[in-house]
Design an enzyme around this catalytic site. Structure first.
Site, PDB file in Angstrom:
ATOM      1  N   LYS A 125       4.444   5.254  -8.692  1.00  0.00           N
ATOM      2  CA  LYS A 125       3.405   4.895  -7.343  1.00  0.00           C
ATOM      3  C   LYS A 125       2.028   5.511  -7.723  1.00  0.00           C
ATOM      4  O   LYS A 125       2.178   7.165  -8.368  1.00  0.00           O
ATOM      5  CB  LYS A 125       3.517   5.003  -6.159  1.00  0.00           C
ATOM      6  CG  LYS A 125       3.080   4.087  -5.433  1.00  0.00           C
ATOM      7  CD  LYS A 125       4.131   2.150  -5.066  1.00  0.00           C
ATOM      8  CE  LYS A 125       3.252   2.089  -4.283  1.00  0.00           C
ATOM      9  NZ  LYS A 125       4.441   0.539  -4.266  1.00  0.00           N
ATOM     10  N   ASP A 165      -0.567  -3.118  -4.661  1.00  0.00           N
ATOM     11  CA  ASP A 165      -0.371  -2.594  -3.704  1.00  0.00           C
ATOM     12  C   ASP A 165      -1.449  -2.504  -2.735  1.00  0.00           C
ATOM     13  O   ASP A 165      -2.294  -3.186  -2.280  1.00  0.00           O
ATOM     14  CB  ASP A 165       0.218  -1.061  -3.792  1.00  0.00           C
ATOM     15  CG  ASP A 165       1.392  -0.433  -1.967  1.00  0.00           C
ATOM     16  OD1 ASP A 165       2.442  -1.495  -2.320  1.00  0.00           O
ATOM     17  OD2 ASP A 165       0.908  -0.946  -1.707  1.00  0.00           O
TER      18      ASP A 165
HETATM   19  N1  GLU Z   1       3.003  -2.810  -5.154  1.00  0.00           N
HETATM   20  C1  GLU Z   1       4.177  -3.832  -4.549  1.00  0.00           C
HETATM   21  C2  GLU Z   1       5.305  -2.456  -4.120  1.00  0.00           C
HETATM   22  O1  GLU Z   1       5.352  -1.931  -3.536  1.00  0.00           O
HETATM   23  C3  GLU Z   1       4.759  -4.030  -6.235  1.00  0.00           C
HETATM   24  C4  GLU Z   1       5.050  -2.930  -7.339  1.00  0.00           C
HETATM   25  C5  GLU Z   1       5.002  -3.976  -8.404  1.00  0.00           C
HETATM   26  O2  GLU Z   1       4.193  -4.693  -8.797  1.00  0.00           O
HETATM   27  O3  GLU Z   1       4.809  -2.344  -9.296  1.00  0.00           O
HETATM   28  O4  GLU Z   1       6.484  -3.031  -4.673  1.00  0.00           O
END
Ligand code: GLU
Length: 450
Positions: A125, A165
């Site tokens: 992340k 996100d």
């Molecule tokens: N931000 C989204 C999550 O919390 C998607 C992450 C992604 O698609 O890599 O899962």
């Protein structure tokens, strides 16, 4: 002292003031205790000691120039948590509340979430304390370019694949991808959530919201219930909330709320999705504008919420879909929801309920779908976007949507079967945590001490 408690105590000591990270790890470690009682191999291989420390974390300076010529500086982060089952995968969050503890909580959740999808994705992340709100397109572009000037050396289609996100949508992914391509001279599937005409996947924008409703349907189906004809409340007004509302209409439910950082709307006739999209995605305005246009809607500013409560959860509902951000549903909110007869909570956001609120849902034995299971549809379709990029073969809407539906069914089936295996059949927190963890931990054992 139990294995879980020992690791948690050490983690809090070593990482002071990372409250959200402590909270996320605590929730997981408590529910893993029955697994460690049964299986000694995880302690022997020091899996917990290893899994709570990111494999790598990068913190960098992001300098950029605003439209008036002023030099601004933000923090940039990428936490590469775990590659036991695939390349690092997870979104980027641009929001003033972002700090290392927030990114680590999200990264830790992502490891288990990605494992549940059944796809080959590790956990990561990233993000920044940059606030895209109120910035011009050119300012957002310059920020994204500066962010990528550092990030590009740490990512790659087989290394780390960021996505969106909070605060990072199609516009930001476009600018980030453009700069990655310029710096590397490569057209790679290095980000997901791309535009449809340059490598994106159909259903990616809808995926988290649609998936969250599919997950609620699975939980309810097991109890002979459904969403049809039921009043539902939703927090948030971003991509997750919008497509949760859209899917709720498709399954015959009545979604009546949405919220943003300034307040909430309660529209007893049902939220007008087209109007919501127009206000939030095109005009980028506050929800107050919605109530000015749609007369059946009542607008309540955050300042009028009851102390310690989120106004959305005061509206009686059959099912609640927290789709805004972490800790937006307190113990007090959970009590109100339960008193009003709420039977189902399916989390579109990451860690929206506090651990005290979760405890109440579990005690009441309602259908409670924790974020890492219920909102995994977004990253699952990101995985499908990677598959389409790798094969240079785009899939139709129907094909992607049917994969998404099947994946959400399988996440529920896996979490539910695991909860039953450990003698706590309705506890999907325990089920999702153990099922997600086991796959990653076993892969770590297979791959040795690395
Ligand atoms: N931000 C989204 C999550 O919390 C998607 C992450 C992604 O698609 O890599 O899962």
């Amino acid at each position: 002292m139990s294995y879980s408690t020992r690791i948690l105590t050490a983690l809090k000591e070593k990482n002071p003031s990372q409250n959200e990270f402590h909270q996320a790890v605590e929730e997981v470690l408590i529910s893993l205790a029955p697994l460690f009682d049964k299986e000694k191999k995880y302690e022997k291989h020091a899996i917990l000691e290893r899994i709570v420390i990111p494999e790598r974390q990068v913190i960098f300076r992001v300098p950029w120039v605003d439209d008036s010529g002023k030099i601004c500086v933000n923090y940039g982060y990428r936490v590469q948590f775990n590659t036991a089952i695939g390349p690092y995968k997870g979104g980027l969050r641009f929001h003033p509340s972002v700090n290392l503890g927030v990114i680590k909580f999200l990264g830790f959740e992502q490891i288990l979430k990605n494992s549940l999808t059944t796809l080959a994705m590790g956990g990561g992340k990233g993000g920044s304390d940059f606030d895209p709100k109120g910035k011009s397109d050119n300012e957002v572009m310059r920020f994204c370019q500066s962010f990528m000037n550092e990030l590009y050396r740490h990512i790659g289609a087989h290394t780390d694949v960021p996505a969106g996100d909070i605060g990072v949508g199609g516009r930001e992914i476009g600018y980030l991808f453009g700069q990655y391509k310029k710096l590397t001279n490569r057209f790679d599937g290095v980000l997901t959530g791309k535009g449809l005409n340059w490598g994106g996947s159909l259903v990616r924008p809808e995926a988290t919201g649609y998936g969250c409703v599919y997950f609620a349907q699975e939980m309810l189906k097991e109890r002979g219930e459904s969403l049809e004809g039921k009043v539902c409340t939703i927090s948030g007004a971003g991509n997750v909330a919008i497509y949760t509302i859209e899917k709720l209409y498709q399954v015959g439910a009545l979604p009546v709320t949405a919220s943003d950082s300034k307040g909430m709307i309660y529209d007893k006739e049902g939220i007008d999705v087209a109007l919501l999209k127009e206000i939030k995605e095109v005009k980028r305005e506050s929800l107050e504008s919605y109530a000015k246009i749609k007369k059946s809607a009542q607008y309540t500013p955050v300042s009028a919420y009851e102390e310690g409560c989120n106004g959305v959860w005061a509206i009686p509902c059959f099912a609640a879909f927290p789709s805004a951000t972490q800790n937006e549903l307190s113990q007090k909110d959970a009590k109100i929801l339960l008193q009003n007869g709420c039977k189902c909570v399916s989390e579109g956001a990451n860690m929206p309920s506090t651990n005290e609120a979760i405890e109440l849902f579990l005690q009441a034995k309602i259908c409670y779908g924790p974020g890492k299971a219920a909102n995994a549809g977004g990253v699952a379709v990101s995985g499908l976007e990677m598959a389409q990029n790798a094969s240079m073969n785009p899939w139709s809407f129907e094909v992607v949507d049917s994969h998404l539906h099947r994946i959400m069914e399988s996440i529920f089936a896996n979490a539910s079967a695991t909860a039953k295996e450990f003698g706590d059949p309705t506890n999907l927190v325990l089920g999702a945590n153990i099922a997600g963890f086991r796959k990653v931990a076993d892969a770590m054992i297979d791959q040795g001490v690395v």
